[in-house]
Design an enzyme around this catalytic site. Structure first.
Site, PDB file in Angstrom:
ATOM      1  N   ASP A   1      19.129  11.346 -10.491  1.00 54.77           N
ATOM      2  CA  ASP A   1      19.106  10.502 -11.698  1.00 54.77           C
ATOM      3  C   ASP A   1      20.228  10.901 -12.651  1.00 54.77           C
ATOM      4  OD1 ASP A   1      16.789   9.607 -10.597  1.00 54.77           O
ATOM      5  OD2 ASP A   1      15.471  10.198 -12.239  1.00 54.77           O
TER       6      ASP A   1
ATOM      7  N   ASP B   1      16.777  12.705 -22.108  1.00 56.36           N
ATOM      8  CA  ASP B   1      16.197  13.479 -20.989  1.00 56.36           C
ATOM      9  C   ASP B   1      16.438  14.962 -21.237  1.00 56.36           C
ATOM     10  OD1 ASP B   1      17.180  11.132 -18.398  1.00 56.36           O
ATOM     11  OD2 ASP B   1      15.146  11.648 -19.039  1.00 56.36           O
TER      12      ASP B   1
ATOM     13  N   GLU C   1      11.447  17.881 -13.915  1.00 63.18           N
ATOM     14  CA  GLU C   1      12.304  16.918 -13.203  1.00 63.18           C
ATOM     15  C   GLU C   1      13.755  17.263 -13.414  1.00 63.18           C
ATOM     16  OE1 GLU C   1      12.338  12.893 -14.686  1.00 63.18           O
ATOM     17  OE2 GLU C   1      14.082  12.454 -13.460  1.00 63.18           O
ATOM     18  N   GLU C   2      14.083  17.793 -14.580  1.00 62.37           N
ATOM     19  CA  GLU C   2      15.487  17.985 -14.964  1.00 62.37           C
ATOM     20  C   GLU C   2      16.069  19.327 -14.545  1.00 62.37           C
ATOM     21  OE1 GLU C   2      16.754  15.335 -15.644  1.00 62.37           O
ATOM     22  OE2 GLU C   2      15.018  14.176 -16.273  1.00 62.37           O
TER      23      GLU C   2
ATOM     24  N   ASP D   1       7.498  16.034 -16.378  1.00 65.16           N
ATOM     25  CA  ASP D   1       8.579  15.050 -16.458  1.00 65.16           C
ATOM     26  C   ASP D   1       8.793  14.868 -17.953  1.00 65.16           C
ATOM     27  OD1 ASP D   1       8.903  11.558 -15.373  1.00 65.16           O
ATOM     28  OD2 ASP D   1      10.207  12.874 -16.531  1.00 65.16           O
TER      29      ASP D   1
ATOM     30  N   LEU E   1      10.837  13.284 -19.881  1.00 60.21           N
ATOM     31  CA  LEU E   1      10.997  11.931 -20.377  1.00 60.21           C
ATOM     32  C   LEU E   1      10.949  10.972 -19.193  1.00 60.21           C
ATOM     33  CD1 LEU E   1      11.288  10.918 -23.265  1.00 60.21           C
ATOM     34  CD2 LEU E   1      13.653  10.408 -22.762  1.00 60.21           C
ATOM     35  N   ASP E   2       9.882  10.152 -19.152  1.00 62.55           N
ATOM     36  CA  ASP E   2       9.685   9.250 -18.019  1.00 62.55           C
ATOM     37  C   ASP E   2      10.073   7.826 -18.430  1.00 62.55           C
ATOM     38  OD1 ASP E   2       8.373   8.411 -15.407  1.00 62.55           O
ATOM     39  OD2 ASP E   2       7.261   7.228 -16.879  1.00 62.55           O
TER      40      ASP E   2
ATOM     41  N   GLU F   1       4.963  13.686 -11.396  1.00 63.76           N
ATOM     42  CA  GLU F   1       4.654  12.284 -11.738  1.00 63.76           C
ATOM     43  C   GLU F   1       3.366  11.860 -11.008  1.00 63.76           C
ATOM     44  OE1 GLU F   1       8.617  10.758 -10.607  1.00 63.76           O
ATOM     45  OE2 GLU F   1       8.854  10.017 -12.652  1.00 63.76           O
TER      46      GLU F   1
END
Ligand code: AHG
Ligand code: MN
Ligand code: MN
Ligand code: MN
Length: 337
Positions: A65, A71, A94-95, A115, A117-118, A282
């Site tokens: 991404d 994010d 996630e990051e 996560d 920022l989704d 998620e």
């Protein structure tokens, strides 16, 4: 002014007294650290246009991404607030490609996967986005940080998400139920506004017939999803076709499913057999929340909570919502293995 307002802290302390009398209180501290990160994210999202926080950060994450500025900011908030809470042993985001082990002096007994920022593709056009988290206990017998991270949803201690929409709401699930807390900026607290959330039953008046999937990928769907979606759009007999709603932020689509009912789907496709949604931070938290609210989750074959994660960023097909509909989808995957 409600002088008896039920804040998250009061709620969690009362739950601790009732269900975990001997507990240390560390989970309350951890959740308050998460709330600080969420409040700061909500503030950043609201003022992003003014503070020039829209757009790309100029980097990408492990799952490919393109990272948005928000994010990166949200990720730093979650990591810093959790680290300084002295309650977390190791976390995954996630990051971040790898897990984040808290320095020994600040280590606690919990594991958090999140996560930060989704739905970040929706930031710049002001469409609802959110944050998702799952909280586990550090297993007593585990030495390696990665074995602390890779736990199934059946071992979750709690899970939740924040919705940055027309209001900011925290939805928090434990094995005792799912509760919604709306953020009141005038006192800086999340107040219990949706106690004991349960997903509507299909035959209930409040149970709407909504299917939620990105129809743009129909060309790549497998036979099971193609047949299932077709049965919603062209139902047999007198049944009316189902409505299609798809925001493109999982938090928004799942929150609507929790409130109004229906089915959220992000299936695998011919192009991407495991789909896009990441299992650990998620699918698992969202599946836990929906199942604790009386709904069902599936990867097409079994509850997502039964899936043993093998890698931090592994993807998984996900179906969430009405029990009877998830059962229909699993039967179609038996019909078309
Ligand atoms: P994230 O912004 O955390 O990377 O997640 C985006 C996910 C999820 O929020 C949403 O359901 C899905 O991406 C939408 O994907 P498509 O645009 O492919 O439909
Ligand atoms: Mn992303
Ligand atoms: Mn996401
Ligand atoms: Mn994200």
């Amino acid at each position: 002014m409600d002088t008896e307002c039920m804040t998250v802290t009061r709620f969690v302390l009362e739950e601790k007294k009732r269900f975990f009398p001997g507990a240390s209180g560390d989970l309350t501290i951890l959740l308050n650290a998460l709330l600080t990160a969420i409040k700061a994210c909500a503030s950043a999202v609201r003022k992003a246009g003014i503070a020039k926080l829209y757009g790309l950060a100029g980097s990408s994450n492990t799952t490919g991404d393109e990272q948005k500025k928000l994010d990166v900011l949200a990720n730093e908030l979650f990591i810093n607030m959790l680290t300084s809470s002295y309650t977390v042993h190791v976390m995954a985001s996630e990051e971040n490609e790898n897990y984040i082990e808290v320095e020994t002096a600040k280590q606690g007994n919990y594991v958090v996967c999140f996560d930060p920022l989704d739905g970040s593709s929706n930031i710049d056009c002001l469409v609802t986005i959110g944050s998702i988290f799952g909280v586990w206990k550090k297993p007593l017998d585990s030495k390696e940080p990665i074995s602390c991270i890779l736990q199934s949803g059946e071992k979750l201690r709690c899970a939740g998400y924040a919705v940055y929409g027309s209001a900011c709401m925290l939805v928090l699930a434990t094995k005792n139920g799912v509760n919604g807390f709306t953020y009141d900026p005038s006192i800086g607290e999340f107040i219990l506004t949706s106690p004991s959330i349960t997903i509507p039953r299909m035959n209930e008046k409040r149970g709407q017939k909504i299917y939620s999937i990105n129809e743009g990928y129909a060309k790549y769907w497998d036979k099971a999803v193609t047949e299932y979606v077709r049965s919603k759009k062209f139902p047999e007999g007198k049944e009316k076709p189902w409505a299609n709603r798809y925001v493109g932020s999982m938090v928004a689509d799942v929150h609507r499913t929790l409130c109004y009912g229906g089915v959220f789907m992000y299936p695998g496709t011919k192009e991407a057999k495991n789909g896009k949604i990441r299992l650990l931070y998620e699918s698992i938290p969202m599946s836990y929340i929906v199942e604790m609210a009386g709904g069902q989750s599936s990867n097409g074959h079994c509850s997502v909570l039964k899936v043993q994660p093998k890698e931090i960023h592994q993807r998984s097909p996900i179906f969430l919502g009405y029990k009877e509909e998830i059962e229909k989808i699993e039967k179609l995957y038996e019909k078309y293995p």
